[in-house]
Design an enzyme around this catalytic site. Structure first.
Site, PDB file in Angstrom:
ATOM      1  N   ASP A   1       0.839  -1.200   0.000  1.00  0.00           N
ATOM      2  CA  ASP A   1       0.000   0.000   0.000  1.00  0.00           C
ATOM      3  C   ASP A   1       0.871   1.245   0.000  1.00  0.00           C
ATOM      4  OD1 ASP A   1      -2.773  -0.128  -0.145  1.00  0.00           O
ATOM      5  OD2 ASP A   1      -2.989  -0.810   1.931  1.00  0.00           O
TER       6      ASP A   1
ATOM      7  N   LYS B   1      -0.359  -0.238  -4.316  1.00  0.00           N
ATOM      8  CA  LYS B   1      -1.800   0.028  -4.349  1.00  0.00           C
ATOM      9  C   LYS B   1      -2.079   1.484  -3.963  1.00  0.00           C
ATOM     10  CE  LYS B   1      -4.820  -2.031  -1.370  1.00  0.00           C
ATOM     11  NZ  LYS B   1      -5.452  -0.913  -0.633  1.00  0.00           N
TER      12      LYS B   1
ATOM     13  N   GLU C   1      -5.232   4.351  -3.230  1.00  0.00           N
ATOM     14  CA  GLU C   1      -6.668   4.517  -2.964  1.00  0.00           C
ATOM     15  C   GLU C   1      -7.218   5.655  -3.820  1.00  0.00           C
ATOM     16  OE1 GLU C   1      -7.766   4.898   1.166  1.00  0.00           O
ATOM     17  OE2 GLU C   1      -6.770   3.025   1.717  1.00  0.00           O
TER      18      GLU C   1
ATOM     19  N   GLU D   1     -14.150  -1.900  -2.074  1.00  0.00           N
ATOM     20  CA  GLU D   1     -14.321  -2.031  -0.626  1.00  0.00           C
ATOM     21  C   GLU D   1     -15.686  -1.502  -0.177  1.00  0.00           C
ATOM     22  OE1 GLU D   1     -10.991  -0.988   1.836  1.00  0.00           O
ATOM     23  OE2 GLU D   1     -12.170  -1.077   3.671  1.00  0.00           O
TER      24      GLU D   1
HETATM   25  N1  MHF Z   1      -9.031  -4.889  11.069  1.00  0.00           N
HETATM   26  C1  MHF Z   1      -9.335  -4.202   9.972  1.00  0.00           C
HETATM   27  N2  MHF Z   1     -10.035  -4.815   8.999  1.00  0.00           N
HETATM   28  C2  MHF Z   1     -10.374  -4.160   7.866  1.00  0.00           C
HETATM   29  O1  MHF Z   1     -10.998  -4.765   6.972  1.00  0.00           O
HETATM   30  C3  MHF Z   1      -9.989  -2.815   7.736  1.00  0.00           C
HETATM   31  C4  MHF Z   1      -9.230  -2.229   8.775  1.00  0.00           C
HETATM   32  N3  MHF Z   1      -8.945  -2.922   9.883  1.00  0.00           N
HETATM   33  N4  MHF Z   1      -8.794  -0.953   8.693  1.00  0.00           N
HETATM   34  C5  MHF Z   1      -8.914  -0.250   7.442  1.00  0.00           C
HETATM   35  C6  MHF Z   1     -10.184  -0.587   6.777  1.00  0.00           C
HETATM   36  C7  MHF Z   1     -11.416  -0.119   7.557  1.00  0.00           C
HETATM   37  N5  MHF Z   1     -12.358  -1.158   7.269  1.00  0.00           N
HETATM   38  C8  MHF Z   1     -13.640  -1.251   7.815  1.00  0.00           C
HETATM   39  C9  MHF Z   1     -13.834  -1.267   9.177  1.00  0.00           C
HETATM   40  C10 MHF Z   1     -15.095  -1.395   9.708  1.00  0.00           C
HETATM   41  C11 MHF Z   1     -16.211  -1.472   8.865  1.00  0.00           C
HETATM   42  C12 MHF Z   1     -17.567  -1.605   9.473  1.00  0.00           C
HETATM   43  O2  MHF Z   1     -17.841  -2.530  10.136  1.00  0.00           O
HETATM   44  N6  MHF Z   1     -18.438  -0.618   9.256  1.00  0.00           N
HETATM   45  C13 MHF Z   1     -19.809  -0.603   9.766  1.00  0.00           C
HETATM   46  C14 MHF Z   1     -20.230   0.804  10.162  1.00  0.00           C
HETATM   47  C15 MHF Z   1     -19.395   1.449  11.157  1.00  0.00           C
HETATM   48  C16 MHF Z   1     -19.832   2.860  11.417  1.00  0.00           C
HETATM   49  O3  MHF Z   1     -20.880   3.250  10.927  1.00  0.00           O
HETATM   50  O4  MHF Z   1     -19.114   3.550  12.123  1.00  0.00           O
HETATM   51  C17 MHF Z   1     -20.803  -0.980   8.698  1.00  0.00           C
HETATM   52  O5  MHF Z   1     -21.908  -1.300   9.079  1.00  0.00           O
HETATM   53  O6  MHF Z   1     -20.452  -0.916   7.504  1.00  0.00           O
HETATM   54  C18 MHF Z   1     -16.012  -1.446   7.505  1.00  0.00           C
HETATM   55  C19 MHF Z   1     -14.720  -1.354   6.976  1.00  0.00           C
HETATM   56  C20 MHF Z   1     -11.810  -2.095   6.351  1.00  0.00           C
HETATM   57  N7  MHF Z   1     -10.386  -2.035   6.671  1.00  0.00           N
HETATM   58  C1  KIV Z   2      -8.376  -4.055   3.507  1.00  0.00           C
HETATM   59  C2  KIV Z   2      -7.394  -3.993   2.401  1.00  0.00           C
HETATM   60  C3  KIV Z   2      -8.001  -3.998   1.037  1.00  0.00           C
HETATM   61  C4  KIV Z   2      -6.468  -2.830   2.572  1.00  0.00           C
HETATM   62  O1  KIV Z   2      -6.446  -1.913   1.814  1.00  0.00           O
HETATM   63  C5  KIV Z   2      -5.572  -2.852   3.731  1.00  0.00           C
HETATM   64  O2  KIV Z   2      -5.391  -3.894   4.329  1.00  0.00           O
HETATM   65  O3  KIV Z   2      -5.000  -1.805   4.043  1.00  0.00           O
END
Ligand code: MHF
Ligand code: KIV
Length: 415
Positions: A183, A214, A216, A284
């Site tokens: 990244d 990569k 964004e 994503e």
């Molecule tokens: N441990 C981890 N896993 C990941 O996949 C990840 C990271 N960290 N850090 C960078 C991004 C952030 N990501 C995420 C983290 C949480 C949600 C999630 O659960 N979102 C909720 C809503 C949360 C809110 O509204 O505050 C949802 O319902 O989509 C989605 C993507 C994906 N990526």
């Molecule tokens: C969740 C993946 C796609 C990513 O960008 C990361 O790990 O930083």
């Protein structure tokens, strides 16, 4: 030497590079008191061709059973002997059996052949070894490292120097097979001057050992930077939908592309990145139907995370999929789209707790884990020395073990 390790040194060494064994590959054969594992089979290697292998290893009965199981699992997992701790590597693997490097062309071909692409993050040596052993296509040194390894609340603080440090460790763990993607950290590729992006991409390749980088985002200016970097000779993976680095703009880690306009915009961005020369694009946190349409309209593969089942491949964060983050600090960041394939965090907690209990209770190390012995003769000399009966000169006297020490390896094994 443990007889079962023969199997790792010879048979499985030849098996390195196989993706899937298509016929039964191992059988424990018993004749009187002699046992050996007979391995004959066919396997499909990563380029799709079929190759045969044959091998035999003499074993004790118990070792035979476990070696057969381990060889089968080695075949399935497509591992090379260096990860198996083989100590009988006098016979190098033939070139045809070496793991085949995954390239951007392999990834494109997989989409054309309707084969799903797998991608998992890894940020250090041991996780990279595991990702390689599991036969995952793409290893992503993601900036999610900032959150799951470094304890930050977002990915924004990650620096290029930190990223390089993790890339180098991951590269040492998986130097030969998976496609390595690093990244570009927040703030290293967004400037109007695309040379900044190119310069930093070169660092990830030259100093970090990455095969690709990569970015964004899919704005017109981002696509210009992607084109410049690809023209400079560095393969680029795009990333649209939720852009974690832009959290302060987006407001939170949540789904994107849920209105027709926003979905159309994400499709446009993906097409723009393809046009700029990206070899694949991460989708994503977008609805499945949107990801489906983007995947259909694009020539290049899509890798989904929280984007449903219709993408060309799937990516998850190592710690999430293995259930490593059972600590409350981490649990709040584990996204709901993540399936947990193991409970490693629980196993770690239990292991650490048992160690503490054993030490506090005087159970560990005990005699079983106190391997270093002093001969009766040296013990006597030592006792005498403590009584002050030995002169300083005598303390330097040649130890009977002196020569033996020269013959030991770094880890204390006899050469
Ligand atoms: N441990 C981890 N896993 C990941 O996949 C990840 C990271 N960290 N850090 C960078 C991004 C952030 N990501 C995420 C983290 C949480 C949600 C999630 O659960 N979102 C909720 C809503 C949360 C809110 O509204 O505050 C949802 O319902 O989509 C989605 C993507 C994906 N990526
Ligand atoms: C969740 C993946 C796609 C990513 O960008 C990361 O790990 O930083």
């Amino acid at each position: 030497m443990n007889r079962s390790s023969n199997c790792f040194g010879t048979v499985c060494l030849r098996a390195a590079g196989c993706a899937r064994t298509t016929r039964p590959s191992s059988r424990v054969v018993t004749k009187g008191n002699a046992h050996h594992v007979s391995l004959v089979g066919w396997r499909r290697v990563h380029d799709g061709s079929i190759t045969s292998f044959r091998g035999r290893s003499d074993l004790s009965k118990a070792a035979g059973r476990s070696a057969a199981a381990r060889c089968d699992s080695a075949n399935r997992c497509n591992i090379s002997s260096r990860y198996l701790g083989s100590n009988s590597t006098s016979e190098p693997p033939p070139p045809s059996a070496r793991p085949k490097k995954v390239t951007t062309l392999t990834i494109r071909a997989k989409k054309r052949r309707n084969q799903k692409i797998t991608m998992v993050t890894a940020y250090d040596y041991p996780s990279a070894v595991h990702v390689d052993r599991a036969g995952i296509d793409i290893l992503l040194v993601g900036d999610s490292c900032a959150m799951v390894e470094l304890g930050y609340e977002t990915t924004q603080p990650m620096t290029l120097e930190q990223m390089l440090h993790h890339c180098r460790a991951a590269k040492r763990g998986a130097p030969d097979r998976p496609l390595l993607v690093g990244d570009m950290p927040f703030g290293t590729y967004e400037f109007m001057d695309s040379d900044v992006a190119l310069r930093n991409a070169y660092r990830l390749v030259k100093e970090g050992g990455m095969d690709a980088v990569k970015f964004e985002g899919g704005s017109a200016s981002r696509a210009r930077a992607v084109r410049h970097v690809v023209e400079g000779g560095v393969a680029v993976m795009g990333h649209v939908g939720l852009l974690p680095q832009s959290i302060s703009v987006v407001g939170g880690f949540r789904a994107q592309g849920r209105t027709a306009e926003r979905a159309g915009q994400i499709l446009e961005e993906a097409l723009r990145l393809q046009d700029a020369g990206a070899f694949a694009v991460v989708l994503e946190c977008i609805p499945s139907n949107v990801a489906n349409i983007i995947t259909d309209r694009l020539e290049i593969p899509t890798i989904g995370i929280g984007a449903g089942p219709h993408t060309s491949g799937q990516v998850l964060v190592f710690h999430d999929l293995l259930g490593m983050l059972s600590h409350p600090h981490h649990e709040e960041f584990v996204p709901k789209f993540c399936k947990k394939y193991a409970s490693v965090g629980l196993a770690i907690n239990e292991g650490l707790d048992s160690f503490r209990q054993d030490v506090e209770g005087g159970v560990f190390p005990g005699d079983g884990y106190s391997p270093y012995k002093m001969s009766a003769e040296e013990t006597l000399r030592f006792e005498k020395m403590l009584e002050g009966s030995l002169s300083g000169d005598m303390r330097k006297s040649e130890s009977p073990q002196g020569e033996e020490i020269d013959d030991l390896s770094l880890y204390g094994n006899k050469r």
